[in-house]
Design a protein around this motif. Structure first.
Motif, PDB file in Angstrom:
ATOM      1  N   GLU A   1      15.328 -15.654 -41.132  1.00  0.00           N
ATOM      2  CA  GLU A   1      14.296 -16.473 -41.785  1.00  0.00           C
ATOM      3  C   GLU A   1      12.886 -16.093 -41.360  1.00  0.00           C
ATOM      4  O   GLU A   1      11.923 -16.317 -42.118  1.00  0.00           O
ATOM      5  CB  GLU A   1      14.531 -17.959 -41.471  1.00  0.00           C
ATOM      6  N   ALA A   2      12.748 -15.517 -40.175  1.00  0.00           N
ATOM      7  CA  ALA A   2      11.427 -15.117 -39.702  1.00  0.00           C
ATOM      8  C   ALA A   2      10.908 -13.890 -40.451  1.00  0.00           C
ATOM      9  O   ALA A   2       9.704 -13.605 -40.425  1.00  0.00           O
ATOM     10  CB  ALA A   2      11.480 -14.828 -38.205  1.00  0.00           C
TER      11      ALA A   2
ATOM     12  N   ALA B   1      23.507 -17.917 -38.362  1.00  0.00           N
ATOM     13  CA  ALA B   1      22.247 -18.626 -38.633  1.00  0.00           C
ATOM     14  C   ALA B   1      21.956 -19.640 -37.531  1.00  0.00           C
ATOM     15  O   ALA B   1      20.803 -19.794 -37.091  1.00  0.00           O
ATOM     16  CB  ALA B   1      22.322 -19.318 -39.990  1.00  0.00           C
ATOM     17  N   GLU B   2      22.994 -20.328 -37.070  1.00  0.00           N
ATOM     18  CA  GLU B   2      22.816 -21.303 -35.993  1.00  0.00           C
ATOM     19  C   GLU B   2      22.432 -20.614 -34.688  1.00  0.00           C
ATOM     20  O   GLU B   2      21.609 -21.132 -33.917  1.00  0.00           O
ATOM     21  CB  GLU B   2      24.105 -22.112 -35.828  1.00  0.00           C
ATOM     22  N   LEU B   3      22.987 -19.439 -34.442  1.00  0.00           N
ATOM     23  CA  LEU B   3      22.600 -18.685 -33.246  1.00  0.00           C
ATOM     24  C   LEU B   3      21.140 -18.261 -33.344  1.00  0.00           C
ATOM     25  O   LEU B   3      20.388 -18.384 -32.370  1.00  0.00           O
ATOM     26  CB  LEU B   3      23.498 -17.455 -33.081  1.00  0.00           C
TER      27      LEU B   3
ATOM     28  N   ALA C   1      31.091 -18.939 -43.777  1.00  0.00           N
ATOM     29  CA  ALA C   1      31.217 -19.699 -42.531  1.00  0.00           C
ATOM     30  C   ALA C   1      30.687 -18.887 -41.350  1.00  0.00           C
ATOM     31  O   ALA C   1      29.995 -19.419 -40.471  1.00  0.00           O
ATOM     32  CB  ALA C   1      32.672 -20.098 -42.302  1.00  0.00           C
ATOM     33  N   ASN C   2      30.993 -17.596 -41.331  1.00  0.00           N
ATOM     34  CA  ASN C   2      30.515 -16.767 -40.226  1.00  0.00           C
ATOM     35  C   ASN C   2      29.013 -16.522 -40.314  1.00  0.00           C
ATOM     36  O   ASN C   2      28.327 -16.440 -39.291  1.00  0.00           O
ATOM     37  CB  ASN C   2      31.287 -15.448 -40.187  1.00  0.00           C
TER      38      ASN C   2
ATOM     39  N   GLU D   1      19.957 -20.063 -30.268  1.00  0.00           N
ATOM     40  CA  GLU D   1      20.198 -19.181 -29.121  1.00  0.00           C
ATOM     41  C   GLU D   1      20.307 -17.746 -29.625  1.00  0.00           C
ATOM     42  O   GLU D   1      21.387 -17.149 -29.643  1.00  0.00           O
ATOM     43  CB  GLU D   1      21.493 -19.600 -28.410  1.00  0.00           C
ATOM     44  N   PRO D   2      19.191 -17.162 -30.046  1.00  0.00           N
ATOM     45  CA  PRO D   2      19.233 -15.862 -30.730  1.00  0.00           C
ATOM     46  C   PRO D   2      19.726 -14.713 -29.868  1.00  0.00           C
ATOM     47  O   PRO D   2      20.191 -13.705 -30.400  1.00  0.00           O
ATOM     48  CB  PRO D   2      17.786 -15.653 -31.172  1.00  0.00           C
TER      49      PRO D   2
END
Length: 418
Positions: free
Chosen positions: A338-339, A24-26, A18-19, A30-31
């Motif tokens: 992912e980059a 991943a969403e950040l 979950a964390n 919004e990295p």
């Protein structure tokens, strides 16, 4: 920003997936993310591999002082009272900046290089043999994380330091209390932040008493071990201070096994889920063991974060930081970026190893023991390959409760032995 709050909570890391999804969403949206949370300093969360490496290599613009690990401001105040001004209860390589850091690191850097670690191969092989004999005695059924992984690297680093085997359980207990003070397996009762802080101080004092006695012994009777190197170390002809000695002992005795054990459990978890990789390991252990080790370290990323503070106005990753800003570097996020890594959540030991993951950090503070960790776990996997036919999960892994250093704490498995 409530979506980030679980990252601050030790308990939430029991659900690592979950964390990792939050991170991943950040990265995607919004990295470089600012967050203000009551009871903590304001933080910029850094989640991209490239930005983490840029911060880590720039040790003039981003420093460890005044804090390196996330903790409530209430705990920071208590630690400053105890130490007389700093939140760093331990003065170690990970908690100091230039100009102190380089000469202190150089005292043992050569000792931890691959060509000099050959002296420990015998200890690694013996420890792996002990672990696998224990596994055989249990009929191949065990909690790998607790029964095997915890003690395997502990025996190696303790032998290197010259610590008596009777004291290994004490070192293991103190390490868990230092890195995971809020985990229910370490402390059965839920504690207030004040109680957690008091426990950390008590753990430090136990370390202090033990290593003060060890220093006195190694000064009087030096041996061919790492403890003697530390006890008698000098910089520019002057003995290093007591705080520096103590910090060296603690970081070596704790980080020298806890992170390695988490990575080893990660490897076994993935081998159980990927029998074709286990078959490759058995067919060519010399080639496959290092690849499996590296991929497991990437996915485990046992050191979850460090903090850095900007010393000047500086631009990183398209964002303008200002002097005094505190940045939180999320290493598990960098290692699953992912980059940088195709299908980053997939266990793939055939990745191009020239692409560095973030799990060891970067720059001047890159993990001093990274070569030892690689060599230890590769040695174990090579012996495993010769003695184990198959690995089966008999339950789900459980992860420890810590936002600082963590990984798999329970891994029930059944291994069929040759």
């Amino acid at each position: 920003m409530g979506k980030i709050d679980p990252l601050y909570q030790a308990k939430s890391w029991g659900d690592r997936a979950a964390n990792l999804q939050i991170l991943a969403e950040l990265r995607a949206n919004e990295p470089i993310c600012f967050n203000r949370k009551d009871g903590y300093v304001d933080l910029w969360h850094i989640t991209r591999h490239t930005d983490i490496f840029e911060v880590e290599k720039n040790t003039d613009s981003f420093i460890v002082a005044p804090r390196m690990v996330l903790m409530p401001t209430e705990r920071e105040e208590k630690l400053r009272e105890f130490t007389g001004g700093t939140v760093h209860i331990i003065k170690s390589l990970v908690s100091i900046d230039k100009p102190e850091h380089p000469p202190l690191r150089m005292l043992t850097q050569g000792w931890f290089m691959p060509k000099n670690l050959a002296r420990l191969q015998g200890a690694m092989d013996a420890s792996a043999d002990t672990a696998l004999e224990r596994l055989a005695a249990a009929g191949g059924i065990c909690d790998f994380a607790q029964d095997i992984a915890l003690e395997y690297p502990l025996r190696v680093i303790m032998a290197a330091m010259g610590i008596p085997s009777d004291d290994y359980p004490k070192m293991l207990k103190l390490t868990q209390e230092l890195f995971s003070p809020e985990d229910p397996d370490v402390s059965a009762d839920e504690k207030t932040q004040e109680e957690v802080t008091a426990g950390i101080i008590n753990t430090f004092m136990e370390f202090y008493a033990y290593f003060t006695a060890l220093t006195a012994d190694r000064k009087a009777r030096p041996r061919d071990d790492l403890a003697s190197v530390i006890a008698n170390a000098e910089i520019d002809g002057e003995p290093i201070g007591e705080a520096e000695q103590l910090g060296y002992y603690i970081i070596t005795a704790t980080a020298g096994h806890d992170t390695t054990s988490f990575s080893l459990s990660e490897a076994i978890w993935h081998l159980a889920q990927n029998p074709e990789v286990l078959a490759e390991l058995k067919a060519d252990p010399d080639t496959m063991a290092p690849k499996i080790v590296e991929e497991s370290i990437r996915l485990a990323s046992p050191v979850r974060h460090f903090l850095r503070t900007a010393t000047e106005d500086i631009r990183i990753g398209g964002h303008q930081f200002h002097a005094g800003d505190t940045l939180m570097l999320w290493f598990p996020s960098g290692s699953r970026d992912e980059a940088i890594f195709e299908d980053p959540d997939v266990f793939n030991p055939h990745r191009n190893l020239s692409t560095r993951h973030a799990s060891f950090g970067h720059g001047a503070h890159i993990c001093l023991g990274m070569h030892l960790a690689r060599q230890e776990n590769a040695a174990f996997l090579k012996q495993l390959a010769a003695r184990v036919k198959s690995i089966e999960l008999t339950g789900e892994p459980e992860f420890n409760h810590s936002h600082f250093v963590g990984g798999i704490k329970h891994l029930p498995v059944k291994m069929e032995l040759e």
